[in-house]
Design an enzyme around this catalytic site. Structure first.
Site, PDB file in Angstrom:
ATOM      1  N   ARG A  27      -5.327 -14.859   3.180  1.00 36.55           N
ATOM      2  CA  ARG A  27      -4.072 -14.347   3.727  1.00 36.55           C
ATOM      3  C   ARG A  27      -2.942 -15.053   3.435  1.00 36.55           C
ATOM      4  O   ARG A  27      -3.070 -16.216   2.993  1.00 36.55           O
ATOM      5  CB  ARG A  27      -4.119 -13.855   5.188  1.00 36.55           C
ATOM      6  CG  ARG A  27      -4.213 -14.969   5.828  1.00 36.55           C
ATOM      7  CD  ARG A  27      -4.334 -14.844   7.677  1.00 36.55           C
ATOM      8  NE  ARG A  27      -4.576 -16.042   8.224  1.00 36.55           N
ATOM      9  CZ  ARG A  27      -3.670 -16.795   8.755  1.00 36.55           C
ATOM     10  NH1 ARG A  27      -2.524 -16.831   8.453  1.00 36.55           N
ATOM     11  NH2 ARG A  27      -4.228 -17.767   9.536  1.00 36.55           N
ATOM     12  N   ASP A  64      -0.160 -17.651   3.952  1.00 37.05           N
ATOM     13  CA  ASP A  64       0.228 -18.581   4.950  1.00 37.05           C
ATOM     14  C   ASP A  64       0.941 -19.937   4.372  1.00 37.05           C
ATOM     15  O   ASP A  64       1.357 -19.715   3.238  1.00 37.05           O
ATOM     16  CB  ASP A  64      -1.069 -19.373   5.475  1.00 37.05           C
ATOM     17  CG  ASP A  64      -1.815 -20.249   4.380  1.00 37.05           C
ATOM     18  OD1 ASP A  64      -2.123 -19.901   3.226  1.00 37.05           O
ATOM     19  OD2 ASP A  64      -1.676 -21.534   4.482  1.00 37.05           O
ATOM     20  N   ASP A  98       6.726  -8.369   6.474  1.00 32.76           N
ATOM     21  CA  ASP A  98       5.847  -7.682   7.235  1.00 32.76           C
ATOM     22  C   ASP A  98       4.399  -7.754   6.533  1.00 32.76           C
ATOM     23  O   ASP A  98       3.774  -6.846   6.464  1.00 32.76           O
ATOM     24  CB  ASP A  98       6.182  -6.531   7.563  1.00 32.76           C
ATOM     25  CG  ASP A  98       5.784  -6.006   9.016  1.00 32.76           C
ATOM     26  OD1 ASP A  98       5.773  -7.004   9.977  1.00 32.76           O
ATOM     27  OD2 ASP A  98       5.353  -4.935   9.175  1.00 32.76           O
ATOM     28  N   SER A 100       4.110  -6.262   2.678  1.00 36.02           N
ATOM     29  CA  SER A 100       2.639  -5.815   3.264  1.00 36.02           C
ATOM     30  C   SER A 100       1.635  -6.420   2.644  1.00 36.02           C
ATOM     31  O   SER A 100       1.347  -7.597   2.323  1.00 36.02           O
ATOM     32  CB  SER A 100       2.883  -4.239   3.042  1.00 36.02           C
ATOM     33  OG  SER A 100       1.702  -3.620   3.811  1.00 36.02           O
ATOM     34  N   LEU A 101       0.780  -5.560   1.713  1.00 33.46           N
ATOM     35  CA  LEU A 101      -0.166  -6.104   0.840  1.00 33.46           C
ATOM     36  C   LEU A 101       0.410  -7.043  -0.172  1.00 33.46           C
ATOM     37  O   LEU A 101      -0.534  -7.971  -0.767  1.00 33.46           O
ATOM     38  CB  LEU A 101      -1.211  -5.011   0.329  1.00 33.46           C
ATOM     39  CG  LEU A 101      -2.191  -4.325   1.278  1.00 33.46           C
ATOM     40  CD1 LEU A 101      -2.933  -3.159   0.374  1.00 33.46           C
ATOM     41  CD2 LEU A 101      -3.065  -5.413   1.775  1.00 33.46           C
ATOM     42  N   PHE A 155       0.843  -1.184  -0.063  1.00 30.10           N
ATOM     43  CA  PHE A 155       0.038   0.131   0.226  1.00 30.10           C
ATOM     44  C   PHE A 155       0.890   1.492  -0.199  1.00 30.10           C
ATOM     45  O   PHE A 155       1.768   1.522   0.717  1.00 30.10           O
ATOM     46  CB  PHE A 155      -0.824   0.088   1.235  1.00 30.10           C
ATOM     47  CG  PHE A 155      -1.788   1.055   1.372  1.00 30.10           C
ATOM     48  CD1 PHE A 155      -2.859   1.226   0.387  1.00 30.10           C
ATOM     49  CD2 PHE A 155      -1.827   1.965   2.468  1.00 30.10           C
ATOM     50  CE1 PHE A 155      -3.632   1.922   0.388  1.00 30.10           C
ATOM     51  CE2 PHE A 155      -2.764   2.960   2.658  1.00 30.10           C
ATOM     52  CZ  PHE A 155      -3.858   3.140   1.592  1.00 30.10           C
ATOM     53  N   ASP A 165       0.651 -21.708   0.740  1.00 29.91           N
ATOM     54  CA  ASP A 165       0.688 -21.093  -0.356  1.00 29.91           C
ATOM     55  C   ASP A 165       1.960 -21.492  -1.247  1.00 29.91           C
ATOM     56  O   ASP A 165       1.863 -21.077  -2.578  1.00 29.91           O
ATOM     57  CB  ASP A 165       0.774 -19.531  -0.255  1.00 29.91           C
ATOM     58  CG  ASP A 165      -0.758 -19.040   0.299  1.00 29.91           C
ATOM     59  OD1 ASP A 165      -1.844 -19.716   0.161  1.00 29.91           O
ATOM     60  OD2 ASP A 165      -0.748 -18.172   1.187  1.00 29.91           O
ATOM     61  N   HIS A 213       7.639  -0.706   9.649  1.00 27.78           N
ATOM     62  CA  HIS A 213       6.988  -1.778   8.406  1.00 27.78           C
ATOM     63  C   HIS A 213       8.143  -1.730   7.430  1.00 27.78           C
ATOM     64  O   HIS A 213       8.245  -2.837   6.612  1.00 27.78           O
ATOM     65  CB  HIS A 213       5.678  -0.891   8.130  1.00 27.78           C
ATOM     66  CG  HIS A 213       5.043  -2.136   7.189  1.00 27.78           C
ATOM     67  ND1 HIS A 213       4.786  -3.087   7.366  1.00 27.78           N
ATOM     68  CD2 HIS A 213       3.975  -1.627   6.136  1.00 27.78           C
ATOM     69  CE1 HIS A 213       3.612  -3.630   6.701  1.00 27.78           C
ATOM     70  NE2 HIS A 213       3.336  -2.678   5.773  1.00 27.78           N
TER      71      HIS A 213
HETATM   72 CA   LIG Z   1      -3.055 -18.375   1.725  1.00 30.28          CA
END
Ligand SMILES: [Ca+2]
Length: 453
Positions: free
Chosen positions: A181, A183, A167, A143-144, A69, A186, A254
């Site tokens: 998200r 994890d 992060d 981040s994102l 972001f 993936d 961050h």
């Molecule tokens: Ca995932």
């Protein structure tokens, strides 16, 4: 909205008008290789030709770097790309989705993550059609961008070689199902660097929860040394140095995750990290061995270790961040009054001497008769320790002139010093005399005979 600016995803794919959409949305997948290390070739997902007509080499590994972001691929992403290309022969793709990651609408950016993930997935699929192997692909997202990498991994049926999450963003992701998200499912190997997992109300922007096969909690993973403290630090920067400085203050911890990662690519220092359950346990010296699980290596070389789980390490507050981990334990004399200040130590051994490392947070409360336990990041390994030099700097207090409050005392006395090397487990003890530290003075701590403390 950016999402609407994009061609509708389904019709885009049907029409194969990726290039057209990219131009409208300023989305760019820039390919750099050893043949074009600084002049990018733009890739699209409209067909195999985009990949085969470029300098992409399916026989060498591919790295994909994704920003988060309020960021772009022109900043730290470019530095990381340069470091990777200096390291060896790789295809490096940087995903620029700057326009979709713009503030103030964070929720819109979160929605855009899924869209850009699908588009990136389609490009990677074309690379596989061109002969590349998924296990040789490594996504690095901040981040994102970390969650986007997770989304891409999921679309590729979890067969990606590796994802490094720097992060991973917390807002809108904490405790969400794994499918949304980043994890450990993936990719075949998922390593995560935590640097700003403090609560959101305290300026935290990153997830603190374990998200990979191996999670590195750097300096505890909540805030970073050398960064202003949370929102208080940001407000202070806002009033003293303006809006831009306030933004830097908010993002400092961050952003440290990608700075650490970039440094790790070419550094001779290994960012060794120790298995431990909590930061408190780590700082109290309970985790200075690698144990049966082994130690981790934070950053780019994390895949060179078999270690898994939660790992801890301390770093310096500025570049070079990497340091060798030494546990330092000081016993404050009961006759020494409580004070406020900062302690530094330098180590001397058979193989040389280290620079001074800060071993307490800045301006800490130091209690009379108390114990100071810390792990410091020392710039050099010194071999078997023969002496330690300590330096104490008292807190200057707040206010000015005759109206200064809360300042530390001029003198601090120490009864015992213990240092344990994280690399070798070697222990140094000194406790035969009282070591008196005056403000800013260096005091050499030696122990001529083996200590019995
Ligand atoms: Ca995932």
């Amino acid at each position: 909205m950016w999402c609407k600016d994009q061609c509708d995803q389904r019709s885009t794919l049907a029409r194969g008008c990726g290039d057209h959409c990219d131009q409208r949305s300023a989305l760019a997948r820039r390919l750099f290789t050893p043949k074009n290390p600084s002049s990018p070739i733009l890739l699209d997902y409209s067909g195999l030709e985009s990949v085969t007509g470029s300098t992409f080499d399916p026989s060498i590994p591919t790295k994909v770097i994704i920003h988060g972001f309020f960021n772009s691929a022109n900043l730290w992403v470019a530095d990381m790309k340069d470091a990777i290309l200096k390291k060896g022969d790789f295809n490096v793709v940087t995903i620029n989705w700057e326009k979709g990651a713009q503030p103030p609408d964070y929720n819109q950016a979160v929605a855009n993550v899924r869209l850009v993930a699908v588009q990136t997935y389609l490009v990677l699929k074309e690379m596989v059609r061109a002969g590349a192997k998924l296990q040789n692909m490594h996504l690095i997202g901040h981040s994102l961008g970390a969650h986007m990498a997770g989304n891409i991994g999921k679309l590729l049926d979890d067969k990606l070689g590796r994802i490094s999450g720097l992060d991973p963003a917390d807002p809108d992701y904490q405790c969400l199902p794994k499918i949304i998200r980043l994890d450990e499912t993936d990719a075949m190997f998922v390593d995560v660097v935590h640097t700003n997992g403090a609560p959101f109300s305290e300026g935290g922007a990153g997830l603190i929860q374990q998200s990979g096969h191996i999670d590195f909690y750097v300096n505890g993973g909540k805030t970073q040394p050398g960064c202003p403290n949370g929102l208080g630090g940001a407000f202070s920067a806002l009033f003293t140095s303006g809006v831009e400085a306030a933004g830097d203050a908010v993002s400092c911890s961050h952003a440290r995750s990608h700075d650490l990662y970039t440094e790790s690519i070419l550094s001779d220092c290994s960012f060794k990290a120790f298995p431990c359950l909590t930061h408190e346990d780590y700082l109290s010296g309970r985790c200075m061995t690698c144990g049966s699980e082994g130690c981790g290596i934070m950053g780019y070389h994390a895949d060179q270790s078999q270690a898994r789980g939660s790992m801890f390490l301390q770093t310096n507050g500025k570049s070079p961040f990497c340091g060798h981990q030494y546990f330092v334990n000081l016993t404050v004399s009961a006759s020494s009054k409580s004070t406020k200040g900062t302690l530094f130590a330098s180590l001397q051994g058979k193989e040389g001497r280290s620079s001074f490392a800060q071993i307490t947070p800045k301006n800490s409360h130091i209690a009379s008769g108390g114990t100071i336990m810390a792990v410091g990041a020392f710039s050099e390994l010194v071999g078997k320790i023969s002496s330690v030099t300590l330096r104490y700097e008292k807190y200057g207090g707040t206010g000015f002139g005759a109206f200064v409050f809360g300042a530390g005392r001029n003198t601090l006395s120490i009864d015992a010093v213990r240092v344990v090397a994280g690399d070798s487990g070697h222990r140094y003890d000194a406790c035969d005399e009282q070591y008196v530290l005056n403000h800013k003075e260096e005091v050499l701590v030696t122990q001529p005979q083996p200590a019995s403390c």
